[in-house]
Design an enzyme around this catalytic site. Structure first.
Site, PDB file in Angstrom:
ATOM      1  CB  CYS A 210      58.633   5.281 -15.928  1.00 27.95           C
ATOM      2  SG  CYS A 210      58.405   6.709 -14.891  1.00 27.95           S
TER       3      CYS A 210
ATOM      4  CB  CYS B  59      53.893  16.599  -9.168  1.00 25.13           C
ATOM      5  SG  CYS B  59      54.315  14.862  -8.921  1.00 25.13           S
TER       6      CYS B  59
ATOM      7  CB  CYS C 234      57.017  12.886  -3.745  1.00 19.51           C
ATOM      8  SG  CYS C 234      58.448  13.990  -3.882  1.00 19.51           S
TER       9      CYS C 234
ATOM     10  CB  CYS D 158      56.292  19.799  -7.731  1.00 20.50           C
ATOM     11  SG  CYS D 158      58.015  19.498  -7.289  1.00 20.50           S
TER      12      CYS D 158
ATOM     13  CD  GLU E 294      50.005   4.239  -9.917  1.00 18.61           C
ATOM     14  OE1 GLU E 294      48.978   3.857 -10.462  1.00 18.61           O
ATOM     15  OE2 GLU E 294      50.232   5.431  -9.688  1.00 18.61           O
TER      16      GLU E 294
ATOM     17  CB  CYS F 146      55.480  12.799 -16.611  1.00 19.63           C
ATOM     18  SG  CYS F 146      56.746  12.125 -17.609  1.00 19.63           S
TER      19      CYS F 146
HETATM   20  N1  SAH Z   1      61.040  13.678  -8.310  1.00 16.70           N
HETATM   21  C1  SAH Z   1      61.763  13.587  -9.508  1.00 16.70           C
HETATM   22  C2  SAH Z   1      61.410  12.398 -10.358  1.00 16.70           C
HETATM   23  C3  SAH Z   1      59.962  12.038 -10.461  1.00 16.70           C
HETATM   24  S1  SAH Z   1      58.948  13.192 -11.307  1.00 16.70           S
HETATM   25  C4  SAH Z   1      61.625  14.893 -10.295  1.00 16.70           C
HETATM   26  O1  SAH Z   1      60.830  15.729  -9.907  1.00 16.70           O
HETATM   27  O2  SAH Z   1      62.379  15.051 -11.250  1.00 16.70           O
HETATM   28  C5  SAH Z   1      59.395  12.863 -12.990  1.00 16.70           C
HETATM   29  C6  SAH Z   1      59.104  13.970 -13.956  1.00 16.70           C
HETATM   30  O3  SAH Z   1      57.695  14.146 -14.143  1.00 16.70           O
HETATM   31  C7  SAH Z   1      59.642  15.308 -13.499  1.00 16.70           C
HETATM   32  O4  SAH Z   1      60.270  16.018 -14.518  1.00 16.70           O
HETATM   33  C8  SAH Z   1      58.385  15.982 -13.056  1.00 16.70           C
HETATM   34  O5  SAH Z   1      58.552  17.325 -12.959  1.00 16.70           O
HETATM   35  C9  SAH Z   1      57.410  15.524 -14.115  1.00 16.70           C
HETATM   36  N2  SAH Z   1      56.018  15.759 -13.773  1.00 16.70           N
HETATM   37  C10 SAH Z   1      55.454  15.807 -12.547  1.00 16.70           C
HETATM   38  N3  SAH Z   1      54.139  16.099 -12.629  1.00 16.70           N
HETATM   39  C11 SAH Z   1      53.851  16.245 -13.940  1.00 16.70           C
HETATM   40  C12 SAH Z   1      52.644  16.533 -14.670  1.00 16.70           C
HETATM   41  N4  SAH Z   1      51.486  16.707 -14.048  1.00 16.70           N
HETATM   42  N5  SAH Z   1      52.741  16.616 -16.013  1.00 16.70           N
HETATM   43  C13 SAH Z   1      53.906  16.414 -16.652  1.00 16.70           C
HETATM   44  N6  SAH Z   1      55.052  16.108 -16.034  1.00 16.70           N
HETATM   45  C14 SAH Z   1      55.041  16.032 -14.679  1.00 16.70           C
HETATM   46 FE1  SF4 Z   2      58.129  14.905  -5.982  1.00 18.67          FE
HETATM   47 FE2  SF4 Z   2      56.474  15.155  -8.046  1.00 18.67          FE
HETATM   48 FE3  SF4 Z   2      58.049  17.199  -7.362  1.00 18.67          FE
HETATM   49 FE4  SF4 Z   2      59.128  14.991  -8.478  1.00 18.67          FE
HETATM   50  S1  SF4 Z   2      57.694  16.402  -9.435  1.00 18.67           S
HETATM   51  S2  SF4 Z   2      59.870  16.120  -6.677  1.00 18.67           S
HETATM   52  S3  SF4 Z   2      57.781  13.399  -7.616  1.00 18.67           S
HETATM   53  S4  SF4 Z   2      56.403  16.324  -6.104  1.00 18.67           S
END
Ligand code: SAH
Ligand code: SF4
Length: 364
Positions: free
Chosen positions: A106, A120, A113, A117, A93, A337
């Site tokens: 974006c 996420c 991934c 995390c 996406e 995000c």
């Molecule tokens: N993997 C990279 C880039 C993609 S995630 C990273 O982790 O930085 C992009 C951003 O979205 C990151 O700051 C991530 O922590 C944030 N993000 C992920 N899940 C989220 C959520 N459920 N709510 C708000 N931000 C989130």
């Molecule tokens: Fe991967 Fe989501 Fe963690 Fe970014 S925030 S590193 S996309 S698992």
């Protein structure tokens, strides 16, 4: 992937070299590069200055191919989420966010991934594969040229699906195309690479690129970060901040690092957390971007209340930090995000569920 070379992912220099390999003059590569990335033309037959013979040769040896747009959802304030289908049935996406003075895109760097995390949705659904440079730059191409009346993209953030520094080579190549003055011409300030902190890769890109760097910190101590950003066990906060500082030093003196910090209710949003953050970041030139957690169906986390978000932000500002709260755009279309999963993927394997339960136990 098609066996034929997809010319979309080549830098101008690589395209020129490719034309040389076809016994053609290098300027033909430049012409093709401009057709693709400056005029939005990806059909060889419409490249009117190439001549029939060369077009025949190109059709035989190569393709210019963008992913299929499977769905576009538009939110009430104009944010658009595109679901794209790659070869081999992976989905990614991208999200286009119109603002007063800029059009931000974006983009995704991986299908899924691997880093998991706990907050996420992308990580929750697991890893499929790295995107090719053609698939990454396609997103910018589509955002600019897919709709006829489209306003040109002015800013790109690597904040879609995936960890860009787990796919560094292809990401750097696309950044080179994005910055090329012959086409998109995006300046270093208008491209932001967001990473969860792959320290050796931050070292590897230092001196090789000059784009803005955003660090997804989300916790002010290793104990908590180990739980919510598991890659922290390998690359702890101290090393991450040291490599970020070295990256920053390689840029000009006006630059700063963006620190991204999700606010999750009762997990990392207390004033004590804010105070630890202040101490941790005291000698890093940075701006702190607070991101109220965006919920997704499989997560038990909750967004911090507006009062807590404000208190956290005010504390940082009182301690001389520049802190902003990210305005959530696109959540009604699951385009905010951390909500990007590629909707047509079959969700939730049992392994993921187990990991998530463990993570939830650790935190509550
Ligand atoms: N993997 C990279 C880039 C993609 S995630 C990273 O982790 O930085 C992009 C951003 O979205 C990151 O700051 C991530 O922590 C944030 N993000 C992920 N899940 C989220 C959520 N459920 N709510 C708000 N931000 C989130
Ligand atoms: Fe991967 Fe989501 Fe963690 Fe970014 S925030 S590193 S996309 S698992």
């Amino acid at each position: 992937m098609s066996q034929k070379n997809n010319l979309l992912g080549l830098t101008c220099k690589e395209l020129q070299d490719y034309l040389i390999s076809l016994d053609e003059k290098p300027y033909r590569g430049l012409q093709i590069f401009e057709w693709i990335h400056n005029r939005g033309v990806i059909d060889f037959d419409s490249m009117t200055n190439l001549g029939k013979d060369l077009i025949g040769k190109l059709n035989l040896n190569s393709v210019i191919k963008v992913p299929e747009v499977v769905n576009v959802s538009t939110s009430s304030e104009g944010t658009k989420k595109f679901l794209l289908k790659l070869d081999n049935d992976s989905f990614i996406e991208m999200v286009k966010i119109p603002e007063k003075k800029r059009q931000t895109l974006c983009i995704s760097s991986q299908a899924g991934c691997a880093l998991q995390c706990t907050f996420c949705a992308t990580g929750y659904h697991g890893f499929k594969r790295n995107l090719t440079s053609a698939e990454i730059i396609s997103q910018l191409w589509l955002a600019n040229y897919y709709e006829d009346n489209s306003e040109r993209i002015s800013n790109v953030v690597f904040m879609g699906m995936g960890e860009p520094l787990m796919n560094t080579e292809n990401v750097l190549k696309t950044i080179q195309i994005m910055q090329d003055q012959k086409c998109y011409s995006l300046s270093k300030r208008r491209i932001t690479l967001s990473t969860s902190g792959i320290v050796p890769e931050i070292e590897a890109i230092t001196g090789k690129t000059d784009v803005s760097l955003a660090i997804s910190l989300h916790a002010s101590n290793d104990d908590l970060r180990n739980k919510i950003v598991p890659i922290n066990k390998k690359y702890p906060i101290k090393d991450l901040l040291a490599s970020s500082k070295r990256y920053l030093n390689s840029l000009n003196s006006k630059s700063h690092i963006t620190i991204e910090y999700i606010l999750i209710n009762d997990v990392n949003d207390s004033i004590e957390d804010a105070s630890n953050l202040v101490n941790l970041l005291s000698d890093l030139k940075c701006k702190i971007n607070l991101i109220p957690f965006n919920p997704f169906p499989e997560s038990d986390y909750e967004r911090s209340t507006d009062e807590k978000v404000k208190a956290f932000k005010d504390y940082l500002i009182e301690h001389n930090f520049i802190a902003t709260v990210r305005v959530t755009r696109g959540d009604e279309i699951d385009g905010a995000c951390g909500q990007l999963v590629g909707k047509l993927i079959n969700p939730i394997g049992s392994k993921k569920l187990k990991n998530k339960q463990i993570a939830a136990q650790n935190l509550h």
